[in-house]
Design a protein around this motif. Structure first.
Motif, PDB file in Angstrom:
ATOM      1  N   ALA A 129      12.786 -58.958  -7.052  1.00 27.95           N
ATOM      2  CA  ALA A 129      14.140 -59.019  -7.922  1.00 27.95           C
ATOM      3  C   ALA A 129      13.938 -58.500  -9.579  1.00 27.95           C
ATOM      4  N   GLU A 130      12.598 -58.688 -10.029  1.00 27.99           N
ATOM      5  CA  GLU A 130      12.345 -58.267 -11.507  1.00 27.99           C
ATOM      6  C   GLU A 130      12.443 -56.741 -11.517  1.00 27.99           C
ATOM      7  N   VAL A 131      12.216 -56.019 -10.387  1.00 24.36           N
ATOM      8  CA  VAL A 131      12.057 -54.636 -10.524  1.00 24.36           C
ATOM      9  C   VAL A 131      13.663 -54.152 -10.218  1.00 24.36           C
ATOM     10  N   LEU A 132      14.272 -54.627  -9.465  1.00 22.13           N
ATOM     11  CA  LEU A 132      15.583 -54.210  -9.274  1.00 22.13           C
ATOM     12  C   LEU A 132      16.481 -54.465 -10.320  1.00 22.13           C
TER      13      LEU A 132
ATOM     14  N   ASP B  24       3.040 -52.038 -15.522  1.00 18.48           N
ATOM     15  CA  ASP B  24       3.075 -50.633 -15.712  1.00 18.48           C
ATOM     16  C   ASP B  24       4.490 -50.328 -14.697  1.00 18.48           C
ATOM     17  N   ASP B  25       5.438 -49.784 -15.518  1.00 16.76           N
ATOM     18  CA  ASP B  25       6.719 -49.253 -14.572  1.00 16.76           C
ATOM     19  C   ASP B  25       6.527 -48.276 -13.709  1.00 16.76           C
ATOM     20  N   ARG B  26       5.242 -47.663 -13.712  1.00 16.55           N
ATOM     21  CA  ARG B  26       5.114 -46.724 -12.477  1.00 16.55           C
ATOM     22  C   ARG B  26       4.625 -47.267 -11.247  1.00 16.55           C
ATOM     23  N   HIS B  27       4.127 -48.470 -11.228  1.00 11.39           N
ATOM     24  CA  HIS B  27       3.585 -49.241 -10.151  1.00 11.39           C
ATOM     25  C   HIS B  27       4.135 -49.484  -9.182  1.00 11.39           C
ATOM     26  N   LEU B  28       5.593 -49.908  -9.586  1.00 14.57           N
ATOM     27  CA  LEU B  28       6.536 -50.527  -8.556  1.00 14.57           C
ATOM     28  C   LEU B  28       7.809 -49.752  -8.661  1.00 14.57           C
TER      29      LEU B  28
ATOM     30  N   ARG C 231       5.491 -35.351 -11.131  1.00 15.76           N
ATOM     31  CA  ARG C 231       5.758 -36.854 -11.671  1.00 15.76           C
ATOM     32  C   ARG C 231       5.028 -37.793 -10.498  1.00 15.76           C
ATOM     33  N   TYR C 232       5.279 -37.664  -9.207  1.00 19.27           N
ATOM     34  CA  TYR C 232       4.944 -38.349  -8.331  1.00 19.27           C
ATOM     35  C   TYR C 232       3.206 -38.409  -8.124  1.00 19.27           C
ATOM     36  N   LEU C 233       2.697 -37.082  -8.292  1.00 25.40           N
ATOM     37  CA  LEU C 233       1.157 -37.209  -8.296  1.00 25.40           C
ATOM     38  C   LEU C 233       0.753 -37.774  -9.648  1.00 25.40           C
ATOM     39  N   ALA C 234       1.429 -37.449 -10.627  1.00 22.28           N
ATOM     40  CA  ALA C 234       0.848 -38.027 -12.137  1.00 22.28           C
ATOM     41  C   ALA C 234       0.762 -39.593 -11.746  1.00 22.28           C
ATOM     42  N   ASP C 235       2.062 -40.266 -11.305  1.00 24.29           N
ATOM     43  CA  ASP C 235       1.852 -41.515 -11.350  1.00 24.29           C
ATOM     44  C   ASP C 235       0.909 -42.147 -10.269  1.00 24.29           C
ATOM     45  N   GLN C 236       0.783 -41.510  -9.137  1.00 20.49           N
ATOM     46  CA  GLN C 236      -0.399 -42.002  -8.235  1.00 20.49           C
ATOM     47  C   GLN C 236      -1.585 -41.968  -8.652  1.00 20.49           C
ATOM     48  N   VAL C 237      -2.133 -40.827  -9.539  1.00 23.98           N
ATOM     49  CA  VAL C 237      -3.466 -40.714 -10.379  1.00 23.98           C
ATOM     50  C   VAL C 237      -3.509 -41.755 -11.238  1.00 23.98           C
ATOM     51  N   ALA C 238      -2.478 -41.857 -12.106  1.00 21.11           N
ATOM     52  CA  ALA C 238      -2.590 -43.021 -13.038  1.00 21.11           C
ATOM     53  C   ALA C 238      -2.860 -44.259 -12.764  1.00 21.11           C
ATOM     54  N   ILE C 239      -2.006 -44.858 -11.317  1.00 26.65           N
ATOM     55  CA  ILE C 239      -2.331 -45.995 -10.865  1.00 26.65           C
ATOM     56  C   ILE C 239      -3.781 -46.167 -10.052  1.00 26.65           C
ATOM     57  N   LYS C 240      -4.401 -44.850  -9.733  1.00 25.25           N
ATOM     58  CA  LYS C 240      -5.657 -45.167  -8.964  1.00 25.25           C
ATOM     59  C   LYS C 240      -6.663 -45.397 -10.156  1.00 25.25           C
ATOM     60  N   LEU C 241      -6.588 -44.614 -11.265  1.00 27.65           N
ATOM     61  CA  LEU C 241      -7.535 -44.727 -12.183  1.00 27.65           C
ATOM     62  C   LEU C 241      -7.555 -46.215 -13.003  1.00 27.65           C
ATOM     63  N   ALA C 242      -6.107 -46.496 -13.147  1.00 33.98           N
ATOM     64  CA  ALA C 242      -6.121 -47.975 -13.903  1.00 33.98           C
ATOM     65  C   ALA C 242      -6.764 -49.003 -13.086  1.00 33.98           C
ATOM     66  N   TRP C 243      -6.700 -49.031 -11.817  1.00 34.69           N
ATOM     67  CA  TRP C 243      -7.181 -50.092 -11.030  1.00 34.69           C
ATOM     68  C   TRP C 243      -8.642 -49.676 -10.317  1.00 34.69           C
ATOM     69  N   ASP C 244      -9.207 -48.405 -10.693  1.00 35.18           N
ATOM     70  CA  ASP C 244     -10.596 -48.002 -10.458  1.00 35.18           C
ATOM     71  C   ASP C 244     -10.520 -48.096  -8.763  1.00 35.18           C
ATOM     72  N   LEU C 245      -9.485 -47.251  -8.445  1.00 31.07           N
ATOM     73  CA  LEU C 245      -9.405 -46.871  -6.830  1.00 31.07           C
ATOM     74  C   LEU C 245      -9.990 -45.693  -6.632  1.00 31.07           C
TER      75      LEU C 245
ATOM     76  N   ASP D 115      14.389 -50.441  -1.185  1.00 28.88           N
ATOM     77  CA  ASP D 115      12.996 -50.995  -0.956  1.00 28.88           C
ATOM     78  C   ASP D 115      12.404 -51.011  -2.286  1.00 28.88           C
ATOM     79  N   ILE D 116      11.342 -51.632  -2.346  1.00 29.49           N
ATOM     80  CA  ILE D 116      10.390 -51.692  -3.509  1.00 29.49           C
ATOM     81  C   ILE D 116       9.200 -50.895  -3.226  1.00 29.49           C
ATOM     82  N   ASP D 117       8.900 -49.869  -3.505  1.00 32.16           N
ATOM     83  CA  ASP D 117       7.707 -49.344  -3.224  1.00 32.16           C
ATOM     84  C   ASP D 117       6.429 -49.392  -4.009  1.00 32.16           C
TER      85      ASP D 117
END
Length: 223
Positions: free
Chosen positions: A78-81, A147-151, A181-195, A115-117
Motif C-alpha cells: 500500500a505504501e508503494v501504491l 530506495d524508490d528503485r527497489h519496489l 533505466r531498467y538496467l541501471a536500477d537493477q545494477v544499483a540494487i545488486k550493488l546496494a545489497w551485495d548481490l 502489481d508491485i515488482d
C-alpha cells in the motif's frame, strides 16, 4: 565487494570502511557505507560473478509477506501504491485502497490495477546471495522502502511477463531510454545489497550497458 567500493570512492570510502572495521559488530551493522556514483558500465563490472543456486528456495518461507514497518496501518504494498499513484486512490479504514491510477514505465501505459515488482526479483536475490542472509534480512529486502528503485508499481501484464527472470532473459520492451533505466536500477540494487550475477547475466548487462554510454548510477549501500 569492499575493494570494489573503495576503488569507486577512493580515500573517503577507505576511511569510512576502516571505521566500520574497528567499531563493535552491532554498531557497524547499523551503519551504511556512503552513497557513490559511477558510470553504468563500471558498475556492471563491479558486481561479483558467481554461479546461481536456487536450492531450498520457498518464497513465503524465505521472504515472508508484506509488513507494516511503521505501524501506520498501511503495509509495504500500500505504501508503494500511495507513493507512486498519478491519481491517488481513496483510503478508508485501516488502509483499504480503492480507485487510483498508476503509470507503468515498464510498458509505457497507465493502469488502474497494478502489481508491485521487486526490481531484482526475490528468487533472483536468493540465487545471488540472499540465501545466505538471515530471514530477518530477507524480509527487510522484500519490504525495503529506502530506495524508490527497489519496489515499483507496474502493470500486472509486465510484472507477470518478467516473473523472476534476470536481464539475460527479460528486459523492458525496446525503448532505449527505458532499457538503460531498467538496467541501471537493477545494477544499483545488486550493488546496494551485495548481490552477485552469473556469467550469462553479466554478459547481458555488459551488452545493454554498451547501449547506454552516458548513463551514471548512484548506489545507496544498505546497512
Amino acid at each position: 565487494m569492499i575493494k570494489t567500493v573503495v576503488r569507486a570512492l577512493g580515500a573517503a570510502a577507505l576511511a569510512v570502511l576502516s571505521t566500520l572495521h574497528t567499531m563493535p559488530t552491532a554498531q557497524a551493522a547499523a551503519v551504511a557505507a556512503p552513497s557513490y556514483t559511477l558510470p553504468l558500465a563500471n558498475a556492471v563490472n563491479a558486481i561479483p560473478v558467481a554461479a546461481e543456486d536456487r536450492a531450498g528456495y520457498d518464497r513465503k518461507q524465505a521472504f515472508g509477506d508484506w509488513i507494516d514497518a511503521d505501524r501506520d496501518g498501511c503495509n509495504t504494498r500500500a505504501e508503494v501504491l500511495l507513493a507512486e499513484a498519478i491519481a491517488p486512490p481513496t483510503v478508508t479504514g485501516r488502509c483499504t485502497l480503492t480507485g487510483g491510477l498508476w503509470y507503468s514505465w515498464y510498458d509505457d501505459t497507465e493502469v488502474t490495477k497494478t502489481d508491485i515488482d521487486h526490481m531484482v526479483p526475490l528468487a533472483e536475490a536468493w540465487d545471488s546471495g540472499a540465501s545466505q542472509w538471515t530471514r530477518q534480512r530477507r524480509v527487510e529486502y522484500a519490504n525495503y522502502l529506502g530506495d524508490d528503485r527497489h519496489l515499483v508499481a507496474v502493470s500486472q501484464r509486465s510484472n507477470r511477463q518478467k516473473s523472476d527472470q534476470d536481464v539475460s532473459t527479460w528486459i523492458v520492451p525496446d525503448n532505449p531510454s527505458q532499457r538503460c533505466r531498467y538496467l541501471a536500477d537493477q545494477v544499483a540494487i545488486k550493488l546496494a545489497w551485495d548481490l552477485t550475477v552469473d556469467a550469462a547475466e553479466q554478459a547481458a548487462m555488459r551488452r545493454i550497458a554498451a547501449e547506454c554510454p552516458d548513463t551514471d548510477i548512484t548506489v545507496n549501500p544498505v546497512p
